[in-house]
Design an enzyme around this catalytic site. Structure first.
Site, short mmCIF file in Angstrom:
data_model
loop_
_atom_site.label_atom_id
_atom_site.label_comp_id
_atom_site.label_asym_id
_atom_site.label_seq_id
_atom_site.Cartn_x
_atom_site.Cartn_y
_atom_site.Cartn_z
N ILE A 58 0.83 -1.20 0.00
CA ILE A 58 0.00 0.00 0.00
C ILE A 58 0.87 1.25 0.00
CG2 ILE A 58 -1.66 1.34 1.36
CD1 ILE A 58 -2.83 -1.36 2.28
N TYR A 87 -0.33 -7.73 17.03
CA TYR A 87 -0.58 -6.89 15.86
C TYR A 87 -1.79 -5.99 16.10
CZ TYR A 87 -1.81 -5.41 11.15
OH TYR A 87 -2.14 -4.64 10.06
#
Length: 268
Positions: free
Chosen positions: A19, A171
């Site tokens: 991204i 995470y």
């Protein structure tokens, strides 16, 4: 009609792949000067060369920069280099991220690796660049977060998750912290879940993803001054939605800042 990004300067962390790379490409295609951050100078230069060769980007719009976010000293050096060359920064895109490893891993700074790379490094970088981002009206920060922040809790008494570790929880904690950080009043910031994309993080979601370019589109839209933003807002792709309740709680924001200041204080 000229692009509203023409002439603007944007720093994108983690811009060598996924991204981040497509965000850098789309920003440069719209006329922005893009500071491409990579883990090493070689990776950052390779991304610049690739954009010039394959996307036809004008090399004058691209600046490679390097810092390994597993070392907070390198983050600090990156910030100082940016300020020297670009005392006025229009946008900071906090995109660099890694999936937490299977085994609990601490950096040399003593932080759980995903918490440091995904959140603490960006916290430090943003604060060190805050003067450049607020020199003139309109400076903003875009935090590339994740819908997984909704599954998370910040372990205040054990943020490094020494006692109880799972890669998904680590995470998710880092993404919740990054989303909470968007509500910090020191700079105007938003966070965005760009969708599940075909990047190195996709396996964490367990479903197929869209292209990185499609995810980047949602990030670039928030970089554009034509898109009005409100500090602390959270977007699921292009739609503004409510984040997890903790992300806009003033006490949580202050508590997280206190924790982050403690964890990065030896380099700040």
């Amino acid at each position: 009609m000229p692009s509203t990004l023409s002439g603007r300067t944007v720093l994108v962390t983690g811009a060598t792949s996924g991204i981040g790379y497509d965000t850098a490409r789309q920003l440069a295609e719209r006329g922005a000067t893009v500071l491409l951050h990579g883990r090493t100078a070689e990776e950052a230069q390779a991304a610049v060369d690739r954009l010039i060769a394959t996307a036809g980007i004008d090399g004058r719009l691209l600046r490679p920069l390097a810092a390994d976010f597993i070392r907070l000293e390198e983050v600090e050096n990156l910030a100082h280099a940016v300020v020297r060359e670009h005392p006025y920064l229009d946008v900071l895109v906090n995109n660099a991220a890694l999936a937490a490893p299977e085994r609990h891993t601490l950096t040399a700074d003593g932080n759980e690796i995903a918490f440091q790379v995904n959140f603490l490094a960006h916290y430090l970088l943003t604060n060190l660049l805050s003067a450049a981002l607020t020199t003139s009206p309109g400076g903003r920060v875009v935090n590339v977060s994740s819908s997984l922040h909704r599954t998370a809790s910040i372990q205040w008494n054990d943020p490094q998750r020494v006692r109880r570790y799972s890669r998904l929880a680590a995470y998710a904690q880092s993404q919740l912290a990054l989303t909470v950080f968007a509500s910090d009043p020191r700079v105007t910031a938003v966070s965005v879940h760009p969708g599940v994309c075909e990047t190195g993080l996709r396996p964490l979601y367990g479903i197929d993803g869209v292209s990185a370019a499609e995810g980047a589109h949602h990030v670039v839209r928030l970089c554009d001054p034509a898109t009005e933003i409100v500090n602390g807002a959270y977007y699921d792709r292009s739609e503004r939605v409510a984040p997890a309740a903790a992300a806009t709680d003033d006490r949580t924001v202050k508590r997280l800042n206190k924790l982050a200041d403690l964890l990065v204080g030896h380099t700040a």
